[in-house]
Enzyme design. Structure first.
Site, PDB file in Angstrom:
ATOM      1  N   LYS A  13      71.893  61.386  70.385  1.00 20.90           N
ATOM      2  CA  LYS A  13      71.517  62.325  71.453  1.00 20.90           C
ATOM      3  C   LYS A  13      71.354  61.638  72.804  1.00 20.90           C
ATOM      4  O   LYS A  13      71.710  62.212  73.828  1.00 20.90           O
ATOM      5  CB  LYS A  13      70.286  63.145  71.071  1.00 20.90           C
ATOM      6  N   ARG A  88      58.484  66.727  71.302  1.00 22.59           N
ATOM      7  CA  ARG A  88      58.559  66.130  69.974  1.00 22.59           C
ATOM      8  C   ARG A  88      57.630  66.811  68.975  1.00 22.59           C
ATOM      9  O   ARG A  88      57.639  66.461  67.802  1.00 22.59           O
ATOM     10  CB  ARG A  88      58.153  64.667  70.076  1.00 22.59           C
ATOM     11  N   ARG A 127      71.721  49.415  65.584  1.00 27.21           N
ATOM     12  CA  ARG A 127      71.199  49.359  66.948  1.00 27.21           C
ATOM     13  C   ARG A 127      70.160  48.238  67.079  1.00 27.21           C
ATOM     14  O   ARG A 127      70.117  47.555  68.100  1.00 27.21           O
ATOM     15  CB  ARG A 127      70.551  50.705  67.301  1.00 27.21           C
ATOM     16  N   ARG A 133      65.394  46.335  70.224  1.00 18.05           N
ATOM     17  CA  ARG A 133      64.225  47.077  70.705  1.00 18.05           C
ATOM     18  C   ARG A 133      63.020  46.761  69.829  1.00 18.05           C
ATOM     19  O   ARG A 133      63.146  46.672  68.616  1.00 18.05           O
ATOM     20  CB  ARG A 133      64.532  48.582  70.656  1.00 18.05           C
ATOM     21  N   ARG A 144      58.849  56.625  62.695  1.00 22.49           N
ATOM     22  CA  ARG A 144      59.462  57.563  63.647  1.00 22.49           C
ATOM     23  C   ARG A 144      60.196  58.678  62.908  1.00 22.49           C
ATOM     24  O   ARG A 144      60.136  59.839  63.309  1.00 22.49           O
ATOM     25  CB  ARG A 144      60.376  56.819  64.616  1.00 22.49           C
TER      26      ARG A 144
END
Ligand code: ADP
Length: 194
Positions: A13, A88, A127, A133, A144
């Site tokens: 997204k 969220r 990723r 990250r 998450r």
């Protein structure tokens, strides 16, 4: 054009939101990016949210909603926005409704990036290797995704009932999903004219 992208981590997204922002000259408003920028700049907000992001938990709603309220009142958001990572949970969705009503605006579409957890986890691992990250640790990824199912999926259902939800096949390639989005937005445009 006022757009919202919704979907699990790794659904692509953010990538599509960045493209939409460029194609339609509207700001890409990503709460995650805003928090990471605050952390990098060492602001008070950054210091407060740093441990929260590292754990994969949600930043408190009042902080997040006021951040978005301020951002949407900036001049560049006047002709639209693509919201990414917000709302969220249902409380944030209500906060968004209230602020849109105040400025007399409506969402044009809610793009829903539908993806299985297996593919999401696989993509996030990739990723993590590429971007490094801080919150792409196995624990924070699991947290998450758990929050996504518990708190964000009800938001998807809420927008489904408003008829604004555009479900996308998010397991397909970036290009294929971009085409699907462009077609859906064209259809909306035709409906608006008709
Ligand atoms: P991802 O979608 O991969 O989890 P994001 O960049 O959207 O990444 O968000 C990273 C983190 O920022 C979240 O795990 C959370 O701690 C915080 N965050 C982002 N958006 C929100 C939000 N709307 N409400 C609360 N916390 C948020």
């Amino acid at each position: 054009m006022n757009l919202l992208v919704l979907g699990p981590q790794g659904s692509g997204k953010g990538t599509q939101a960045a493209r939409l922002s460029e194609d339609h000259s509207i700001p890409h408003v990503s709460t995650g990016e805003m928090f990471r920028a605050a952390i990098a700049a060492g602001t008070g907000l950054g210091r407060r949210v740093e441990p929260i992001l590292a754990s994969g938990d949600l930043v408190p709603d009042d902080l997040t909603v006021s951040l978005i309220r301020e951002r949407l009142s900036e001049p560049d958001a006047g002709k639209g926005f693509v919201l990414d990572g917000f709302p969220r949970n249902l409380a944030q969705a209500e906060g968004l409704d209230a602020m849109l009503a105040e400025i007399d605006r409506e969402l044009d579409a809610v793009l829903f990036f539908d993806l299985s957890d297996e593919i999401a986890v696989e993509r996030l691992r990739g990723r993590a290797e590429d971007e490094g990250r801080d919150d792409d640790t196995p624990e924070a990824i699991a947290r998450r995704l758990e929050i996504y199912h518990e708190q964000t999926e009800p938001v998807v259902e809420r927008y489904r009932t408003t008829g604004k939800l555009v479900p996308l096949h998010a397991e397909r390639s970036i290009e294929a999903v971009a085409v699907e989005i462009a077609e859906a937005l064209e259809l909306l445009d035709e409906e608006a004219v008709a």
